[in-house]
Write a protein that holds these residues in place. Structure first.
Motif, PDB file in Angstrom:
ATOM      1  N   ASN A   1      -5.206 -70.962 -46.124  1.00  0.00           N
ATOM      2  CA  ASN A   1      -5.515 -69.724 -45.682  1.00  0.00           C
ATOM      3  C   ASN A   1      -3.717 -69.145 -45.055  1.00  0.00           C
ATOM      4  N   GLY A   2      -2.830 -70.842 -45.096  1.00  0.00           N
ATOM      5  CA  GLY A   2      -1.727 -70.973 -43.761  1.00  0.00           C
ATOM      6  C   GLY A   2      -1.911 -71.408 -42.844  1.00  0.00           C
ATOM      7  N   TRP A   3      -1.216 -71.074 -41.719  1.00  0.00           N
ATOM      8  CA  TRP A   3      -0.851 -71.786 -40.327  1.00  0.00           C
ATOM      9  C   TRP A   3      -0.976 -70.705 -39.557  1.00  0.00           C
ATOM     10  N   HIS A   4      -2.190 -70.353 -38.733  1.00  0.00           N
ATOM     11  CA  HIS A   4      -2.221 -69.487 -37.807  1.00  0.00           C
ATOM     12  C   HIS A   4      -1.488 -69.911 -36.384  1.00  0.00           C
ATOM     13  N   TRP A   5      -0.623 -69.233 -36.276  1.00  0.00           N
ATOM     14  CA  TRP A   5      -0.363 -69.977 -34.836  1.00  0.00           C
ATOM     15  C   TRP A   5      -0.462 -68.723 -33.879  1.00  0.00           C
ATOM     16  N   GLU A   6      -0.752 -67.414 -34.101  1.00  0.00           N
ATOM     17  CA  GLU A   6      -1.048 -66.883 -33.001  1.00  0.00           C
ATOM     18  C   GLU A   6      -2.208 -67.335 -32.354  1.00  0.00           C
ATOM     19  N   ASN A   7      -2.557 -68.115 -33.211  1.00  0.00           N
ATOM     20  CA  ASN A   7      -4.181 -68.562 -31.435  1.00  0.00           C
ATOM     21  C   ASN A   7      -3.952 -68.979 -30.844  1.00  0.00           C
ATOM     22  N   PHE A   8      -2.556 -69.358 -30.322  1.00  0.00           N
ATOM     23  CA  PHE A   8      -1.685 -70.040 -29.323  1.00  0.00           C
ATOM     24  C   PHE A   8      -1.522 -68.933 -28.603  1.00  0.00           C
ATOM     25  N   GLY A   9      -0.642 -67.763 -29.259  1.00  0.00           N
ATOM     26  CA  GLY A   9      -0.272 -66.862 -28.373  1.00  0.00           C
ATOM     27  C   GLY A   9      -1.810 -66.234 -28.114  1.00  0.00           C
ATOM     28  N   LYS A  10      -3.088 -65.802 -28.408  1.00  0.00           N
ATOM     29  CA  LYS A  10      -3.514 -64.911 -27.865  1.00  0.00           C
ATOM     30  C   LYS A  10      -4.860 -65.874 -26.728  1.00  0.00           C
ATOM     31  N   VAL A  11      -4.235 -66.844 -27.150  1.00  0.00           N
ATOM     32  CA  VAL A  11      -5.265 -67.400 -25.572  1.00  0.00           C
ATOM     33  C   VAL A  11      -3.773 -67.698 -24.302  1.00  0.00           C
ATOM     34  N   TRP A  12      -3.006 -67.937 -25.201  1.00  0.00           N
ATOM     35  CA  TRP A  12      -2.038 -67.788 -24.087  1.00  0.00           C
ATOM     36  C   TRP A  12      -1.583 -66.307 -23.241  1.00  0.00           C
ATOM     37  N   LYS A  13      -1.998 -65.349 -23.532  1.00  0.00           N
ATOM     38  CA  LYS A  13      -2.415 -63.552 -23.559  1.00  0.00           C
ATOM     39  C   LYS A  13      -3.445 -64.061 -22.262  1.00  0.00           C
ATOM     40  N   SER A  14      -4.041 -64.562 -22.816  1.00  0.00           N
ATOM     41  CA  SER A  14      -5.424 -64.082 -22.203  1.00  0.00           C
ATOM     42  C   SER A  14      -5.841 -65.073 -20.753  1.00  0.00           C
ATOM     43  N   TYR A  15      -4.995 -66.275 -20.409  1.00  0.00           N
ATOM     44  CA  TYR A  15      -5.519 -66.717 -19.659  1.00  0.00           C
ATOM     45  C   TYR A  15      -3.457 -66.990 -18.899  1.00  0.00           C
TER      46      TYR A  15
END
Length: 284
Positions: free
Chosen positions: A60-74
């Motif tokens: 269902n598409g390439w979910h680049w937001e996973n990188f943004g999510k973890v980058w903001k968390s740590y």
């Protein structure tokens, strides 16, 4: 061309083809986990755990937001800085102490030399986990908990490096050192200006192994640095696993971000990596 020469040439071609085939298979086996990590980082959590149907590529598409999510968390910039500082200082300390100790064991004669070198070899045979408690107590007494000094402390001296540099110095011809001694050159000058530059390949090998071991070190950073602002990438990833649980795309995104520094370092120093490992005869 005789029949024997033709048959020999044909045999060489077949041997080369078989060798290349197995090399391609081995390269594929080593690349697959890394490729799977990247693909999982771009999936949804449902896609990453789905078995029927099984998704190799994101559906269902390439979910680049996973990188943004973890980058903001740590704060990965802090983790990068702590890890690179630990690697830098461990490499400097290991090369400095190992080259001096290796020269002393290989070229100097002093009472108890064989006994002391036996202690070095014994330390290589003992699991590193045995030294964690005394090292922790020493770091605690020095007030180095949650500091870069605490991270560097176990790698300041290295038994493996001492052995590697000792072998390197023993492989050098004695003629140059004897000629320098006749000319009145002191031990320090012989070591610093004549022999040490000739062990560059051994020190590069030691630097490579030290950097890799430091980057992969997990247990010591988790013990000595409990503060998130002073820990390293490996310890940070372990804490993320506890935080995100079964959110595999987020965890894989964090792993991809974590390996970027070593990939960049390898691309920059690729020639030195290959030469150092080939010269030492070691393997990763």
């Amino acid at each position: 061309m005789t029949n024997s020469m033709k048959s020999k040439k044909g045999l060489d071609i077949i041997t080369s083809a078989v060798g290349y085939f197995f090399l391609v298979i081995m390269a594929f086996i080593m690349i697959v986990p890394f490729a799977w990590m990247i693909l999982t980082a771009l999936k949804t959590n449902q896609e990453s755990i789905s078995v029927n149907p099984f998704y190799i590529f994101p559906h269902n598409g390439w979910h680049w937001e996973n990188f943004g999510k973890v980058w903001k968390s740590y704060n990965f910039l802090i983790l990068y800085k702590n890890t690179l500082l630990m690697i830098l200082f461990r490499v400097i300390c290991a090369c400095l102490t190992a080259t001096m100790a290796g020269y002393a064991f290989a070229r100097l004669h002093f009472p108890g030399k064989n006994f002391l070198f036996s202690l070095v070899l014994i330390q290589m045979m003992i699991p590193a986990q045995i030294f964690i408690i005394p090292q922790y107590l020493m770091v605690s007494k020095l007030g180095w908990l949650n500091t870069t000094g605490g991270l560097v402390f176990p790698g300041m001296v290295t038994a493996f490096g001492t052995y590697l540099l000792k072998v390197g110095y023993e492989g050098l011809p004695k003629d140059m050192e004897e000629a320098a001694c006749i000319d009145g050159c002191s031990i320090g000058r012989r070591f610093l200006f004549i022999l040490m530059p000739l062990t560059k390949s051994s020190m590069v090998s030691l630097g490579i192994f030290t950097a890799l071991f430091a980057f992969k070190d997990l247990m010591w950073p988790m013990i000595v640095c409990t503060n998130a602002m002073t820990t390293t990438l490996s310890a940070g990833l372990a804490k993320m696993q506890g935080q995100y649980g079964a959110e595999y795309p987020t965890m894989m995104a964090a792993a991809v971000i974590a390996v970027v520094p070593m990939i960049v370092i390898y691309l920059i120093f690729q020639k030195q990596f290959v030469e150092g490992i080939a010269t030492s005869g070691g393997k990763l």
